[in-house]
Design an enzyme around this catalytic site. Sequence first.
Site, PDB file in Angstrom:
ATOM      1  N   LYS A 126       6.169  -5.907   8.923  1.00 42.37           N
ATOM      2  CA  LYS A 126       7.050  -4.399   9.227  1.00 42.37           C
ATOM      3  C   LYS A 126       6.617  -4.180  10.728  1.00 42.37           C
ATOM      4  O   LYS A 126       7.653  -3.567  11.224  1.00 42.37           O
ATOM      5  CB  LYS A 126       6.341  -3.377   8.205  1.00 42.37           C
ATOM      6  CG  LYS A 126       6.950  -3.688   6.763  1.00 42.37           C
ATOM      7  CD  LYS A 126       6.107  -2.823   5.532  1.00 42.37           C
ATOM      8  CE  LYS A 126       6.715  -3.545   4.213  1.00 42.37           C
ATOM      9  NZ  LYS A 126       6.219  -2.924   3.331  1.00 42.37           N
ATOM     10  N   GLN A 158       1.541   1.138   1.912  1.00 37.66           N
ATOM     11  CA  GLN A 158       1.524  -0.253   1.474  1.00 37.66           C
ATOM     12  C   GLN A 158       1.045  -0.309  -0.060  1.00 37.66           C
ATOM     13  O   GLN A 158      -0.043   0.197  -0.060  1.00 37.66           O
ATOM     14  CB  GLN A 158       0.867  -1.222   2.207  1.00 37.66           C
ATOM     15  CG  GLN A 158       1.298  -2.702   1.822  1.00 37.66           C
ATOM     16  CD  GLN A 158       2.698  -2.970   1.817  1.00 37.66           C
ATOM     17  OE1 GLN A 158       3.313  -2.798   2.794  1.00 37.66           O
ATOM     18  NE2 GLN A 158       3.029  -3.920   1.233  1.00 37.66           N
ATOM     19  N   ASP A 211      10.698   4.242   1.965  1.00 36.00           N
ATOM     20  CA  ASP A 211      10.640   3.241   0.595  1.00 36.00           C
ATOM     21  C   ASP A 211      11.534   4.058  -0.362  1.00 36.00           C
ATOM     22  O   ASP A 211      11.839   3.098  -1.255  1.00 36.00           O
ATOM     23  CB  ASP A 211       9.284   3.024   0.271  1.00 36.00           C
ATOM     24  CG  ASP A 211       8.460   1.911   0.665  1.00 36.00           C
ATOM     25  OD1 ASP A 211       9.086   1.085   1.337  1.00 36.00           O
ATOM     26  OD2 ASP A 211       7.069   1.989   0.722  1.00 36.00           O
TER      27      ASP A 211
HETATM   28  C1  BQF Z   1      10.190 -14.348   3.337  1.00 37.60           C
HETATM   29  C2  BQF Z   1       6.261  -7.496  -1.576  1.00 37.60           C
HETATM   30  C3  BQF Z   1       5.413  -7.992  -3.667  1.00 37.60           C
HETATM   31  C4  BQF Z   1       4.772  -6.660  -3.925  1.00 37.60           C
HETATM   32  C5  BQF Z   1       4.664  -5.932  -2.962  1.00 37.60           C
HETATM   33  C6  BQF Z   1      10.084 -12.305   4.219  1.00 37.60           C
HETATM   34  C7  BQF Z   1       8.571 -10.646   3.212  1.00 37.60           C
HETATM   35  C8  BQF Z   1       8.247 -11.563   2.134  1.00 37.60           C
HETATM   36  C9  BQF Z   1       9.019 -12.870   2.344  1.00 37.60           C
HETATM   37  C10 BQF Z   1       7.771  -9.337   3.152  1.00 37.60           C
HETATM   38  C11 BQF Z   1       7.098  -7.588  -0.333  1.00 37.60           C
HETATM   39  C12 BQF Z   1       7.995  -8.923  -0.191  1.00 37.60           C
HETATM   40  C13 BQF Z   1       6.747  -6.850   0.731  1.00 37.60           C
HETATM   41  C14 BQF Z   1       9.750 -13.267   3.505  1.00 37.60           C
HETATM   42  C15 BQF Z   1       7.422  -7.068   2.105  1.00 37.60           C
HETATM   43  C16 BQF Z   1       8.794  -8.735   0.998  1.00 37.60           C
HETATM   44  O1  BQF Z   1      10.524 -15.019   4.589  1.00 37.60           O
HETATM   45  O2  BQF Z   1      10.796 -14.795   2.262  1.00 37.60           O
HETATM   46  C17 BQF Z   1       9.290 -11.009   4.235  1.00 37.60           C
HETATM   47  O3  BQF Z   1       7.021  -8.815   4.211  1.00 37.60           O
HETATM   48  N1  BQF Z   1       8.094  -8.361   2.064  1.00 37.60           N
HETATM   49  C18 BQF Z   1       5.956  -5.618   0.813  1.00 37.60           C
HETATM   50  O4  BQF Z   1       5.987  -4.815   1.605  1.00 37.60           O
HETATM   51  O5  BQF Z   1       5.342  -5.542  -0.639  1.00 37.60           O
HETATM   52  C19 BQF Z   1       5.305  -6.439  -1.685  1.00 37.60           C
HETATM   53  C20 BQF Z   1       6.133  -8.226  -2.629  1.00 37.60           C
END
Ligand code: BQF
Length: 284
Positions: free
Chosen positions: A53, A97, A120
């Site tokens: 992020k 988060q 969010d």
């Molecule tokens: C990629 C998330 C589960 C629980 C809380 C790029 C992200 C992930 C994968 C990423 C996720 C999942 C995020 C890829 C943010 C997605 O290249 O496939 C980016 O940073 N995410 C989150 O903030 O909280 C989560 C999944």
Amino acid sequence: MAKLINGKEIAASVRKRVRFEAAELREKTGVVPGLAVILVGDDPASKIYVGNKKKACLEAGFNSFEHILPAETTQQELLELIERLNEDPAVHGILCQLPLPKHIDERAVIAAISPKKDVDAFHPVNVGKIMIGDYDFLPCTPAGVMELIHSTGVSVGGKRCVVVGRSNIVGKPMSMLLLHENGTVTVCHSKTADLADECRRADILVAAVGKAKLITADMVKEGAVVIDVGMNRDSNGKLCGDVDFENVEPKASFITPVPGGVGPMTIAMLMCNTLTAAKLAAKL
Ligand code: BQF
């Protein structure tokens, strides 16, 4: 053979548009979008997400305000930080988060974020607005999934859509967005009597459960659009989705990979929401 939905590429083009619009906003009003990200504790996956992020903010020309707090942080301390961020005019978006340590009440924290800065879209006010189809922010992951579905050229209207998973973060809002586009939506969960049977009816199947390879080839209709929201580690520690990609791919018309599918879109939509929050604050 399915066509691969390239989330990484689509996300990059969304981020490019956001960067352009942010530069325009800055020229016109002097406003630079600012996103505050709060991380409590040191969950390794959460650290990666928070890092993604921050990187996206800097690339888009946004200000990034990171607040990394120890796991022992009290709920009171966290609420006080959110209060300060709510009042800070340089901060247009605030996110905490998830998941939070067990001694902190997630609901109380989400409710403390100003709905105007809730990028969010988890605050009850924003959740309610989504229900009635009158919203400023959409939750990032479901919004990203809709963009990916749009990229296929397949329209949702009249299609059977099956969402597997009913979380407040993905499954529930996902079903609402598909409904807004006139899909006929079924939401499946752990008590669903015959998951395979429900999934086999889907023209558009969205898997958001968090169980590696839950969706197998026998559960997918020939020609279905398959969107994989899962982020799991398999027995070898490799990142994998909720869909058994190798075996489902030949049956699907379009399918998202993991990684490089929904994940990058989640980040791109967060940038969109932060830009929107900054524009609203600038009364544009
Ligand atoms: C990629 C998330 C589960 C629980 C809380 C790029 C992200 C992930 C994968 C990423 C996720 C999942 C995020 C890829 C943010 C997605 O290249 O496939 C980016 O940073 N995410 C989150 O903030 O909280 C989560 C999944």
